[in-house]
Enzyme design. Structure first.
Site, PDB file in Angstrom:
ATOM      1  N   ASP A 118     -15.350  -1.715   3.879  1.00 57.44           N
ATOM      2  CA  ASP A 118     -16.563  -2.321   4.291  1.00 57.44           C
ATOM      3  C   ASP A 118     -17.568  -1.010   4.296  1.00 57.44           C
ATOM      4  O   ASP A 118     -18.242  -0.374   3.427  1.00 57.44           O
ATOM      5  CB  ASP A 118     -16.676  -3.112   5.384  1.00 57.44           C
ATOM      6  CG  ASP A 118     -17.741  -3.989   5.543  1.00 57.44           C
ATOM      7  OD1 ASP A 118     -18.824  -3.405   5.019  1.00 57.44           O
ATOM      8  OD2 ASP A 118     -18.122  -4.615   6.484  1.00 57.44           O
ATOM      9  N   PHE A 159     -18.899 -11.388   3.832  1.00 58.71           N
ATOM     10  CA  PHE A 159     -17.491 -11.688   4.690  1.00 58.71           C
ATOM     11  C   PHE A 159     -16.409 -12.454   3.807  1.00 58.71           C
ATOM     12  O   PHE A 159     -16.834 -13.651   3.564  1.00 58.71           O
ATOM     13  CB  PHE A 159     -17.672 -12.088   6.135  1.00 58.71           C
ATOM     14  CG  PHE A 159     -16.532 -11.726   7.001  1.00 58.71           C
ATOM     15  CD1 PHE A 159     -16.360 -10.594   7.574  1.00 58.71           C
ATOM     16  CD2 PHE A 159     -15.787 -12.673   7.254  1.00 58.71           C
ATOM     17  CE1 PHE A 159     -15.352 -10.168   8.476  1.00 58.71           C
ATOM     18  CE2 PHE A 159     -14.525 -12.579   8.017  1.00 58.71           C
ATOM     19  CZ  PHE A 159     -14.547 -11.345   8.646  1.00 58.71           C
ATOM     20  N   VAL A 160     -15.402 -12.016   3.535  1.00 66.32           N
ATOM     21  CA  VAL A 160     -14.343 -12.831   2.938  1.00 66.32           C
ATOM     22  C   VAL A 160     -13.062 -12.869   3.763  1.00 66.32           C
ATOM     23  O   VAL A 160     -12.767 -11.801   4.671  1.00 66.32           O
ATOM     24  CB  VAL A 160     -13.928 -12.072   1.525  1.00 66.32           C
ATOM     25  CG1 VAL A 160     -15.165 -11.885   0.648  1.00 66.32           C
ATOM     26  CG2 VAL A 160     -13.400 -10.469   1.765  1.00 66.32           C
ATOM     27  N   ARG A 181      -5.455 -15.247   7.224  1.00 64.66           N
ATOM     28  CA  ARG A 181      -4.558 -14.327   6.724  1.00 64.66           C
ATOM     29  C   ARG A 181      -3.844 -14.868   5.467  1.00 64.66           C
ATOM     30  O   ARG A 181      -3.456 -14.132   4.639  1.00 64.66           O
ATOM     31  CB  ARG A 181      -3.934 -13.484   7.690  1.00 64.66           C
ATOM     32  CG  ARG A 181      -4.869 -12.786   8.594  1.00 64.66           C
ATOM     33  CD  ARG A 181      -3.847 -11.457   9.399  1.00 64.66           C
ATOM     34  NE  ARG A 181      -4.589 -11.097  10.593  1.00 64.66           N
ATOM     35  CZ  ARG A 181      -5.366 -10.109  10.547  1.00 64.66           C
ATOM     36  NH1 ARG A 181      -5.851  -9.443   9.477  1.00 64.66           N
ATOM     37  NH2 ARG A 181      -5.742  -9.661  11.642  1.00 64.66           N
ATOM     38  N   GLY A 185      -4.399  -6.188   8.102  1.00 67.32           N
ATOM     39  CA  GLY A 185      -4.865  -6.586   6.958  1.00 67.32           C
ATOM     40  C   GLY A 185      -4.173  -6.395   5.741  1.00 67.32           C
ATOM     41  O   GLY A 185      -4.013  -7.098   4.935  1.00 67.32           O
ATOM     42  N   GLU A 196      -4.744   0.115   1.921  1.00 60.38           N
ATOM     43  CA  GLU A 196      -6.011  -0.754   2.768  1.00 60.38           C
ATOM     44  C   GLU A 196      -6.314  -1.883   2.077  1.00 60.38           C
ATOM     45  O   GLU A 196      -6.200  -2.362   0.916  1.00 60.38           O
ATOM     46  CB  GLU A 196      -7.219   0.067   2.734  1.00 60.38           C
ATOM     47  CG  GLU A 196      -7.392   1.469   3.745  1.00 60.38           C
ATOM     48  CD  GLU A 196      -8.021   0.695   5.119  1.00 60.38           C
ATOM     49  OE1 GLU A 196      -7.986  -0.434   5.403  1.00 60.38           O
ATOM     50  OE2 GLU A 196      -8.703   1.355   5.628  1.00 60.38           O
ATOM     51  N   ASP A 197      -6.689  -2.934   2.916  1.00 58.81           N
ATOM     52  CA  ASP A 197      -6.952  -4.231   2.641  1.00 58.81           C
ATOM     53  C   ASP A 197      -8.526  -4.183   1.917  1.00 58.81           C
ATOM     54  O   ASP A 197      -8.564  -4.587   0.880  1.00 58.81           O
ATOM     55  CB  ASP A 197      -6.808  -5.431   3.784  1.00 58.81           C
ATOM     56  CG  ASP A 197      -7.591  -4.777   5.060  1.00 58.81           C
ATOM     57  OD1 ASP A 197      -8.012  -3.645   5.134  1.00 58.81           O
ATOM     58  OD2 ASP A 197      -7.484  -5.538   5.912  1.00 58.81           O
TER      59      ASP A 197
HETATM   60  P1  IMP Z   1     -14.952  -0.637   7.919  1.00 58.03           P
HETATM   61  O1  IMP Z   1     -14.483   0.383   8.737  1.00 58.03           O
HETATM   62  O2  IMP Z   1     -16.453  -1.055   7.994  1.00 58.03           O
HETATM   63  O3  IMP Z   1     -14.666  -0.029   6.271  1.00 58.03           O
HETATM   64  O4  IMP Z   1     -14.123  -1.937   8.000  1.00 58.03           O
HETATM   65  C1  IMP Z   1     -12.784  -1.931   7.561  1.00 58.03           C
HETATM   66  C2  IMP Z   1     -12.049  -2.897   8.273  1.00 58.03           C
HETATM   67  O5  IMP Z   1     -12.822  -4.175   8.794  1.00 58.03           O
HETATM   68  C3  IMP Z   1     -10.946  -3.721   7.279  1.00 58.03           C
HETATM   69  O6  IMP Z   1     -10.027  -3.153   7.433  1.00 58.03           O
HETATM   70  C4  IMP Z   1     -11.095  -4.837   7.784  1.00 58.03           C
HETATM   71  O7  IMP Z   1      -9.975  -5.243   8.897  1.00 58.03           O
HETATM   72  C5  IMP Z   1     -12.240  -5.375   8.521  1.00 58.03           C
HETATM   73  N1  IMP Z   1     -13.266  -5.972   7.526  1.00 58.03           N
HETATM   74  C6  IMP Z   1     -14.135  -5.393   6.669  1.00 58.03           C
HETATM   75  N2  IMP Z   1     -14.688  -6.254   5.979  1.00 58.03           N
HETATM   76  C7  IMP Z   1     -14.185  -7.691   6.109  1.00 58.03           C
HETATM   77  C8  IMP Z   1     -14.048  -8.874   5.586  1.00 58.03           C
HETATM   78  O8  IMP Z   1     -14.918  -9.170   4.552  1.00 58.03           O
HETATM   79  N3  IMP Z   1     -13.213  -9.676   6.044  1.00 58.03           N
HETATM   80  C9  IMP Z   1     -12.253  -9.439   6.786  1.00 58.03           C
HETATM   81  N4  IMP Z   1     -12.137  -8.217   7.489  1.00 58.03           N
HETATM   82  C10 IMP Z   1     -13.107  -7.419   7.130  1.00 58.03           C
END
Ligand code: IMP
Length: 183
Positions: A107, A156-157, A169, A48, A103-104
């Site tokens: 969440d 979700f984006v 992407r 990402g 980081e992208d």
């Molecule tokens: P976390 O571990 O829940 O913080 O999720 C982090 C990873 O989940 C990110 O690096 C993304 O790859 C993916 N992710 C989380 N939210 C989104 C979203 O809204 N769109 C696309 N990918 C997401």
């Protein structure tokens, strides 16, 4: 690809390419200033962070080194699986280096916590985090995030490096998807 090219798939545009680029330039200026006295190593989290790494590093006016890690926490859905899989490690040793993780999106913060504890154990001289997007739940994570592009709603984006099932992407704008895309 722009939002207008795939208008049928889109519910709402959160940020246009122009808004994203303007914010990246602001973050790059802060990173330049904060690391004026130190050599920074940008560590991008694949897949990402591909776009933000490319744009942030080029918007900087100072030298930086770059390396990549790959982790997976999502599979092909829109919910965190709760399991972080380590897919690719860094190629350089970060002991004694000034690391900025790029980081992208954060969440739940699960991926970030995992990454930070893994990287800290390698004893970098400093470790900071930059994320382009952050959702509300991430605010509860115990990991401090130094640079945040945009705080966004709990939706979700896709776009700007973020995918749904491998697509979107390469969309320049950041959008939410129409319900029919998920069905
Ligand atoms: P976390 O571990 O829940 O913080 O999720 C982090 C990873 O989940 C990110 O690096 C993304 O790859 C993916 N992710 C989380 N939210 C989104 C979203 O809204 N769109 C696309 N990918 C997401």
């Amino acid at each position: 690809m722009r939002a207008a090219d795939i208008a049928d798939d889109i519910q709402r545009v959160l940020f246009t390419d122009e808004q994203v680029q303007a914010r990246v330039a602001e973050l790059a200026a802060r990173v330049d200033a904060d690391y004026a006295e130190r050599d920074v190593l940008l560590v991008g989290v694949l897949n990402g962070a591909l776009m933000v790494m490319a744009d942030l590093s080029r918007a900087m006016s100072r030298h930086c080194a770059m390396d990549w890690m790959a982790v997976s926490s999502y599979g092909s859905g829109t919910r965190s699986s709760g399991v972080v899989r380590f897919l690719k490690d860094l190629t350089v040793d970060i002991e004694g280096r000034h690391v900025l993780v790029v980081e992208d999106i954060i969440d739940t913060g699960l991926t970030l916590s995992y990454l930070v504890s893994n990287l800290r154990s390698r004893q970098p001289a400093s470790l900071n985090i930059l994320t382009m997007f952050r959702k509300p739940d991430a605010a509860t994570t115990e990991v401090e995030v130094k640079y945040v592009g945009f705080d966004i709603p709990n939706e979700f984006v896709v776009g700007y490096g973020l995918d749904f099932a491998g697509h979107y992407r390469n969309l320049r704008d950041v959008v939410t998807l129409a319900p029919h895309v998920y069905s």
